[in-house]
Design a protein around this motif. Structure first.
Motif, short mmCIF file in Angstrom:
data_model
loop_
_atom_site.label_atom_id
_atom_site.label_comp_id
_atom_site.label_asym_id
_atom_site.label_seq_id
_atom_site.Cartn_x
_atom_site.Cartn_y
_atom_site.Cartn_z
N MET A 82 36.78 32.35 53.07
CA MET A 82 35.43 32.47 52.52
C MET A 82 35.36 33.59 51.48
O MET A 82 34.77 33.43 50.39
N ALA A 83 35.98 34.73 51.79
CA ALA A 83 35.98 35.85 50.85
C ALA A 83 36.74 35.49 49.57
O ALA A 83 36.30 35.84 48.45
N ALA A 84 37.87 34.80 49.70
CA ALA A 84 38.64 34.40 48.53
C ALA A 84 37.85 33.42 47.66
O ALA A 84 37.87 33.52 46.42
N TYR A 85 37.13 32.51 48.29
CA TYR A 85 36.33 31.55 47.54
C TYR A 85 35.23 32.26 46.75
O TYR A 85 34.96 31.91 45.60
N VAL A 86 34.60 33.24 47.37
CA VAL A 86 33.56 34.01 46.67
C VAL A 86 34.16 34.79 45.51
O VAL A 86 33.58 34.81 44.41
N MET A 87 35.30 35.42 45.73
CA MET A 87 35.91 36.22 44.67
C MET A 87 36.33 35.38 43.48
O MET A 87 36.21 35.81 42.33
N VAL A 88 36.82 34.17 43.72
CA VAL A 88 37.34 33.34 42.63
C VAL A 88 36.24 32.51 41.97
O VAL A 88 36.19 32.37 40.75
N ARG A 89 35.32 31.97 42.76
CA ARG A 89 34.36 31.00 42.25
C ARG A 89 32.97 31.58 41.95
O ARG A 89 32.22 30.96 41.20
N ALA A 90 32.63 32.70 42.53
CA ALA A 90 31.26 33.22 42.35
C ALA A 90 31.05 33.89 41.01
O ALA A 90 29.90 34.16 40.64
N ARG A 96 30.14 43.22 43.09
CA ARG A 96 31.44 42.55 43.18
C ARG A 96 32.58 43.56 43.34
O ARG A 96 33.50 43.34 44.13
N THR A 97 32.51 44.68 42.58
CA THR A 97 33.56 45.69 42.68
C THR A 97 33.63 46.28 44.07
O THR A 97 34.72 46.45 44.65
N LEU A 98 32.47 46.59 44.65
CA LEU A 98 32.44 47.12 46.01
C LEU A 98 32.95 46.09 47.01
O LEU A 98 33.69 46.41 47.94
N PHE A 99 32.56 44.82 46.80
CA PHE A 99 32.98 43.75 47.71
C PHE A 99 34.49 43.57 47.68
O PHE A 99 35.14 43.50 48.73
N SER A 100 35.07 43.53 46.49
CA SER A 100 36.53 43.37 46.37
C SER A 100 37.25 44.59 46.92
O SER A 100 38.32 44.46 47.53
N GLY A 101 36.68 45.78 46.69
CA GLY A 101 37.30 46.99 47.22
C GLY A 101 37.32 47.01 48.74
O GLY A 101 38.31 47.42 49.36
N MET A 102 36.23 46.54 49.36
CA MET A 102 36.18 46.50 50.82
C MET A 102 37.16 45.48 51.38
O MET A 102 37.70 45.66 52.48
N ILE A 103 37.39 44.40 50.64
CA ILE A 103 38.34 43.37 51.12
C ILE A 103 39.77 43.86 51.02
O ILE A 103 40.57 43.70 51.95
N THR A 142 43.85 42.10 58.95
CA THR A 142 44.60 40.90 58.53
C THR A 142 43.81 40.00 57.60
O THR A 142 44.40 39.19 56.89
N MET A 143 42.49 40.14 57.58
CA MET A 143 41.68 39.29 56.74
C MET A 143 42.01 39.47 55.26
O MET A 143 41.99 38.50 54.49
N CYS A 144 42.33 40.69 54.86
CA CYS A 144 42.62 40.94 53.44
C CYS A 144 43.88 40.22 53.00
O CYS A 144 43.97 39.73 51.87
N PHE A 145 44.88 40.10 53.88
CA PHE A 145 46.11 39.40 53.52
C PHE A 145 45.85 37.91 53.33
O PHE A 145 46.39 37.29 52.40
N VAL A 146 45.02 37.34 54.18
CA VAL A 146 44.65 35.93 54.02
C VAL A 146 43.89 35.74 52.71
O VAL A 146 44.12 34.77 51.98
N SER A 147 43.00 36.66 52.39
CA SER A 147 42.22 36.56 51.17
C SER A 147 43.10 36.58 49.93
O SER A 147 42.88 35.82 48.97
N VAL A 148 44.13 37.42 49.94
CA VAL A 148 45.04 37.50 48.79
C VAL A 148 45.80 36.19 48.61
O VAL A 148 45.93 35.66 47.50
N VAL A 149 46.31 35.63 49.72
CA VAL A 149 47.09 34.40 49.65
C VAL A 149 46.23 33.23 49.17
O VAL A 149 46.63 32.47 48.28
#
Length: 272
Positions: A82-90, A96-103, A142-149
């Motif tokens: 879900m986080a990856a979809y938001v980062m790529v498609r939103a 956004r900067t704070l959101f990506s930094g937290m991820i 571990t969520m951040c690793f899934v988001s990157v992949v």
């Protein structure tokens, strides 16, 4: 320009693989040692595998570890996707900067700091440390690793396929479920396996957030090794290596089949 595979490259590659895998091979061999001394070979025996099956402490720790790894990796895969979809498609949005930094922060944050922060958080919330707190902590890192992949796969995804599904009457959710998700499934599976492996292997964070009755397998092995390496630990490590090897081979086969099926579907679509 073609470069020949020189003797230097072959030697460096051989030494590199030997450095990585030779200790594992020695560990596997000595797991079948009949002697109690792990450095003295006394003949082939499966005795320690039988004693490992009757070791309640290791079995309890293994069950806690598997339960934590399955639950945390599954939840982390859902949230990371879900986080990856938001980062790529939103696109660009406020925060956004704070959101990506937290991820991505857990990727570069030392595990000691993450574990201490999670411990202080659980204490301030009044949560009793146990399996539930370990699961929450593992989901966090571990969520951040899934988001990157998953985000790397979504970045190269052809949006026209989703647009075609929307033009044919699909809702955005139906388009994601029927078109996007099957295509990015190999990345999602890879993210789940990566999260599962990281959770299975974690020691530092688990030590901070675990309770007296929620000892994980890495914690149990670490405490046992401090008193000396026993043949049971070699047997247990051999079983874990086998499970990981089977998982990696299975994931590779599934990924290859998915890619081959996708290419076949694309060729059929072009022919039609």
């Amino acid at each position: 320009m073609n470069r020949r595979f020189s003797w230097f490259n072959a030697t460096a590659l051989t030494l590199g693989f030997a450095f990585l895998y030779l200790p594992m091979l020695i560990l596997v061999i000595y797991s079948f040692n009949a002697s109690k001394l792990v450095t003295v070979w006394a003949g082939f025996s499966t005795r320690w595998y039988g004693e490992l099956i009757h070791n309640e402490a290791f079995l309890s720790a293994a069950w806690v570890t598997l339960k934590v790894a399955v639950v945390s990796s599954t939840v982390a895969t859902v949230l990371g996707t879900m986080a990856a979809y938001v980062m790529v498609r939103a696109g660009r949005f406020w925060g956004r900067t704070l959101f990506s930094g937290m991820i991505y922060a857990p990727l570069v944050m030392p595990e000691v700091i993450t574990g201490l922060a999670m411990l202080l958080l659980f204490i301030s919330l009044g949560l009793d440390r146990g399996v539930f707190t370990i699961i929450l902590a593992h989901i966090t890192f571990t969520m951040c690793f899934v988001s990157v992949v998953v985000s790397s796969r979504l970045a190269t995804f052809d949006k026209s396929l989703e647009e075609a599904a929307l033009d044919l009457g699909c809702t955005p959710f139906d388009a994601f479920k029927s078109v996007t998700l099957p295509i990015i499934a190999p990345a999602v599976i890879s993210g789940w396996l990566l999260a599962f492996t990281l959770s299975l292997d974690d020691l530092v964070i688990s030590q901070f957030v675990a309770g007296p009755s929620s000892t994980t397998l890495p914690m149990k092995i670490f405490s046992a090794v401090r008193l000396g390496v026993s043949p049971e630990i070699n047997a247990l490590s051999t079983i874990l290596i086998s499970i990981v090897t089977i998982g990696v081979i299975s994931a590779s086969l599934i990924s290859k089949r998915s890619i081959a099926r996708q290419r076949a579907d694309e060729q059929k679509a072009l022919q039609q």
